[in-house]
Scaffold this motif. Structure first.
Motif, short mmCIF file in Angstrom:
data_model
loop_
_atom_site.label_atom_id
_atom_site.label_comp_id
_atom_site.label_asym_id
_atom_site.label_seq_id
_atom_site.Cartn_x
_atom_site.Cartn_y
_atom_site.Cartn_z
N THR A 139 13.19 -2.91 21.20
CA THR A 139 13.19 -2.86 19.73
C THR A 139 14.52 -2.36 19.21
OG1 THR A 139 10.80 -2.47 19.69
CG2 THR A 139 12.03 -1.91 17.70
N ARG A 178 -4.22 -12.70 13.26
CA ARG A 178 -3.90 -11.37 13.75
C ARG A 178 -5.13 -10.47 13.80
NH1 ARG A 178 -1.67 -8.72 17.28
NH2 ARG A 178 0.24 -9.91 16.92
N TRP A 188 -2.12 -4.94 29.58
CA TRP A 188 -1.76 -5.70 28.39
C TRP A 188 -0.38 -5.28 27.88
CZ3 TRP A 188 -4.42 -9.75 26.29
CH2 TRP A 188 -3.85 -10.30 25.14
N ALA A 189 0.44 -6.23 27.54
CA ALA A 189 1.77 -5.95 27.01
C ALA A 189 2.21 -7.16 26.20
CB ALA A 189 2.76 -5.68 28.15
N GLN A 190 3.33 -7.03 25.52
CA GLN A 190 3.85 -8.14 24.73
C GLN A 190 4.09 -9.36 25.62
OE1 GLN A 190 7.47 -7.23 22.64
NE2 GLN A 190 7.51 -9.16 21.54
N ASP A 191 3.69 -10.52 25.16
CA ASP A 191 3.85 -11.79 25.88
C ASP A 191 3.07 -11.82 27.21
OD1 ASP A 191 5.50 -12.79 23.91
OD2 ASP A 191 7.35 -12.21 24.92
#
Length: 303
Positions: free
Chosen positions: A53, A205, A236-239
């Motif tokens: 980020t 979303r 679980w994580a981004q992408d």
């Protein structure tokens, strides 16, 4: 307006607007020319964000100040004089879902609001399409008869067209004859192709978060009066849908080039990040996960 005139996508514009808004929040009383490298460093060092980020913020700030220089609003780009994060992206191993987590997520999706999130989840897992590309995908890009998904230049991240083949397993009979089976993804998509269930609608979303919660992958917690997402220890994580798909595809074919073309990536990236994440026996199980309720509904509708 300038970025839109330059042909930037709406996703890019929204990203720049959101990250640029941080500067307005922190330095509402300053002129653009008054913002210095220490000011940018202050924003980048705020708590609660990761290295990725920070780097993305820094790039967005740099793009903004480069434009300001072109317009004559300032004479230097303060973002370029801040230090990049000292982390090596190559050392970060992609997180993926195991076969049982995938099965649980899909079966939960089948039962959630008539299966409205199934197309998004199934495509993300079994074709490894990027979230930004999934948001632009339409049913006319999906050919169930041919077992392919077309990602056109206007949809692709790098504006490069690619044709994604759905993975079908091969069955061998007692005489050694091999027969290629239809891809499991076809069965997941077929019931929704009839009514053209939106792959990502306006309430996506909210539904996506609720689905992950129902599958036991995340939970919402209140922190200082604000509700935030807390990732449970499930991988679980981004992408994660994309990473899961790529890992199983690579383990199945054992060919960096084939998987790279399929996923819209480079062979080097595939080999470096996805090698050895999946055990040899898991890809066949992954690509054979089929719907329960949806298949019944589809067969009934076709009679």
């Amino acid at each position: 307006m300038a970025k839109r005139a330059d042909g930037c996508r709406e996703d890019t514009i929204r990203n720049l607007r959101a990250r640029g808004g941080l500067l307005s929040t922190y330095f509402a009383e300053k002129l653009v020319s008054d913002i210095l490298p220490p000011h940018i460093a202050e924003v980048l060092s705020r708590g609660g964000i990761d290295h990725t980020t920070k780097d993305n913020d820094r790039r967005a700030f740099s793009s903004f100040f480069s434009w300001c220089m072109e317009q004559g609003y300032c004479t230097a780009n303060p973002a370029r004089k801040t230090k990049r994060s000292r982390h090596n992206a190559d050392d970060v191993e992609p997180k993926i879902l195991n076969v049982e987590q995938v099965r649980n997520l899909l079966e939960t999706a089948e039962k959630f609001k008539g299966g409205k999130v199934v197309p998004y989840i199934a495509l993300g897992l079994f074709t490894a399409i990027r979230p930004t590309e999934l948001a632009r995908l339409r049913w006319e890009n999906i050919d169930l008869e041919a077992g392919t998904v077309t990602i056109g230049p206007k949809m692709a991240k790098m504006r490069s067209r690619r044709l994604i083949e759905m993975v079908g397993l091969t069955e061998t009979d007692d005489k050694g004859k091999k027969t290629k089976l239809p891809a499991n993804l076809i069965e997941w998509l077929a019931p929704h192709a009839i009514g053209k269930t939106p792959i990502k609608d306006a309430n996506w979303r909210k539904d996506f978060d609720a689905l992950r919660g129902a599958a036991g992958l995340i939970q919402r917690v209140k922190v200082k009066g604000k509700e935030r997402e807390q990732i449970l220890d499930t991988g679980w994580a981004q992408d994660v849908l994309r990473h899961t798909g790529i890992s199983h595809h690579f383990a199945f074919y054992q060919h960096e080039g084939k998987t790279a073309t399929w996923a819209g990536n480079s062979p080097t990236m595939i080999h470096r990040h996805y090698k050895g994440l999946v055990k040899p026996n898991e890809p066949a199980e992954f690509f054979s996960i089929k719907p329960r309720e949806a298949a019944v509904k589809f067969n009934a509708a076709m009679k």
